[in-house]
Design a protein around this motif. Structure first.
Motif, PDB file in Angstrom:
ATOM      1  N   MET A  10     -15.978 -29.338  23.420  1.00  0.00           N
ATOM      2  CA  MET A  10     -15.150 -28.149  23.608  1.00  0.00           C
ATOM      3  C   MET A  10     -14.668 -27.663  22.244  1.00  0.00           C
ATOM      4  O   MET A  10     -14.243 -28.462  21.411  1.00  0.00           O
ATOM      5  CB  MET A  10     -13.941 -28.483  24.485  1.00  0.00           C
ATOM      6  N   PRO A  11     -14.725 -26.341  22.001  1.00  0.00           N
ATOM      7  CA  PRO A  11     -14.250 -25.844  20.698  1.00  0.00           C
ATOM      8  C   PRO A  11     -12.801 -26.290  20.467  1.00  0.00           C
ATOM      9  O   PRO A  11     -12.030 -26.419  21.434  1.00  0.00           O
ATOM     10  CB  PRO A  11     -14.367 -24.320  20.846  1.00  0.00           C
ATOM     11  N   PRO A  12     -12.454 -26.581  19.260  1.00  0.00           N
ATOM     12  CA  PRO A  12     -13.253 -26.344  18.043  1.00  0.00           C
ATOM     13  C   PRO A  12     -14.277 -27.436  17.747  1.00  0.00           C
ATOM     14  O   PRO A  12     -14.938 -27.430  16.717  1.00  0.00           O
ATOM     15  CB  PRO A  12     -12.189 -26.276  16.960  1.00  0.00           C
ATOM     16  N   ALA A  13     -14.428 -28.451  18.638  1.00  0.00           N
ATOM     17  CA  ALA A  13     -15.436 -29.494  18.402  1.00  0.00           C
ATOM     18  C   ALA A  13     -16.842 -28.902  18.576  1.00  0.00           C
ATOM     19  O   ALA A  13     -17.041 -28.009  19.426  1.00  0.00           O
ATOM     20  CB  ALA A  13     -15.228 -30.653  19.368  1.00  0.00           C
ATOM     21  N   THR A  14     -17.786 -29.391  17.738  1.00  0.00           N
ATOM     22  CA  THR A  14     -19.182 -28.934  17.828  1.00  0.00           C
ATOM     23  C   THR A  14     -20.107 -30.146  17.935  1.00  0.00           C
ATOM     24  O   THR A  14     -19.769 -31.258  17.507  1.00  0.00           O
ATOM     25  CB  THR A  14     -19.575 -28.115  16.580  1.00  0.00           C
TER      26      THR A  14
END
Length: 361
Positions: free
Chosen positions: A314-318
């Protein structure tokens, strides 16, 4: 005669010998007793054997071992040893030494052949035949034995090598053995050949087709030859002391995989492989890790692990293609499970819960 065949001078030439029991007497021959003096007169004799009385022609005297037969003087031994009766030392007697192979009988009146083990003049020599018969007519040891079939040498003690005498067989495909029982030649096909049931001849055996070879099928192939076979090493193997040994292509050729980027050489049985380096795979596909690109048009590319974390961040995770995990934009963020769905991960801003990600920052 004596037992040696000699005829002794028992009476004077002008006398006749009268046999008595156990003895003999000598009386004057009536041929030479015309005057009472019993003097020998050679003029009354013909052929040195027959002497006729001048008074009575029917009265004769036989000399030198001849006897009166029908008023004719003939050698006494003509009837006892025909062929051997001869005048020797003035008197007729049996000459059993005339030819080899004969001996005097015990009474000296005739000649008999040698026994089974003697030969020569007077049968005085002994035969030493092993596999043969004694030749009584021999005059020396080299002639003394008549060998049985299959034997030779002076004493018939050596088998004749029938195989050496017989040059009709083909020594390249068959062996000849002398049978110890009867001396006959026995022919046996040499290794690599067998009897053809139709022709009866020795023909080549195809060891490869009949599974009679000792070739290791994992490293060699069988090739039939006339009378034998060869084990030819397969590609990737070499012959060392008669065995097919794997060739280490990587050690032999350090640049074996140099035309393929991001690879290293690995030796395998009978060949080698050019495998992708660590963190590289064929086409970057992680399922093709350490894949072999030898003799292909494939490339070893960096592995893309995005499939491991796809739809999980889930943003901000990529999702990181390098690690296959969810990652935050910087180390200031903290990667945590999403509160509303623990199968997802997201990043908490510094100062959480007072600061939160609004979708862009």
């Amino acid at each position: 005669p004596n037992i040696d065949g000699t005829y002794p001078f028992r009476c004077d030439v002008s006398q006749v010998c009268i046999d008595t029991i156990g003895n003999f007497t000598c009386e004057c021959s009536p041929v030479f007793n015309t005057t009472g003096t019993c003097i020998f007169n050679s003029s009354l004799c013909v052929n040195n054997n027959t002497c006729t009385s001048p008074i009575d022609p029917n009265v004769i005297s036989c000399l030198y071992g001849t006897v009166n037969r029908n008023n004719t003087c003939i050698p006494w031994c003509n009837s006892t040893c025909p062929g051997f009766c001869e005048r020797t030392n003035g008197y007729y007697q049996c000459n059993c030494m005339k030819w080899p192979g004969f001996q005097y009988t015990s009474d000296g009146k005739s000649c008999s052949g040698c026994g089974n083990r003697n030969y020569g003049y007077g049968c005085n020599e002994s035969c030493q035949c092993n596999f043969g018969t004694c030749n009584p007519n021999a005059t020396n040891v080299n002639q003394s034995c008549t060998c049985n079939s299959g034997y030779t040498e002076i004493f018939c003690d050596k088998r004749i090598d029938i195989c050496a005498l017989n040059n009709t067989y083909d020594s390249t495909i068959e062996d000849c053995i002398t049978d110890p029982n009867d001396g006959d030649a026995v022919y046996i096909c040499r290794p690599g050949y067998a009897i053809d049931s139709t022709t009866g001849n020795c023909t080549d055996v195809n060891e490869c087709a009949n599974n009679q070879s000792y070739c290791n099928v994992e490293v060699s192939s069988c090739m039939n030859t006339i009378g034998s076979y060869l084990c030819n090493c397969l590609s990737g193997y070499q012959s060392v002391n008669g065995s097919c040994i794997d060739i280490n292509e990587c050690a032999v050729n350090a640049s074996a995989c140099s035309v393929y980027n991001n690879t290293y050489c690995v030796n395998i049985k009978g060949s080698y492989e050019c495998r992708c380096n660590f963190n590289y795979a064929i086409g970057g596909d992680y399922t093709q890790l350490y894949g072999n690109v030898l003799n292909t048009n494939e490339l070893c590319l960096p592995i893309n692990y995005t499939s491991f974390c796809a739809n999980q961040c889930m943003p901000p995770a990529t999702c990181s293609g390098t690690t296959g995990r969810c990652e935050c934009p910087s180390s200031n963020y903290t990667l945590v499970n999403y509160a509303l769905n623990d199968t997802l991960q997201t990043c908490q801003c510094p100062g959480h819960p007072f600061i939160y990600f609004n979708g862009t920052s």
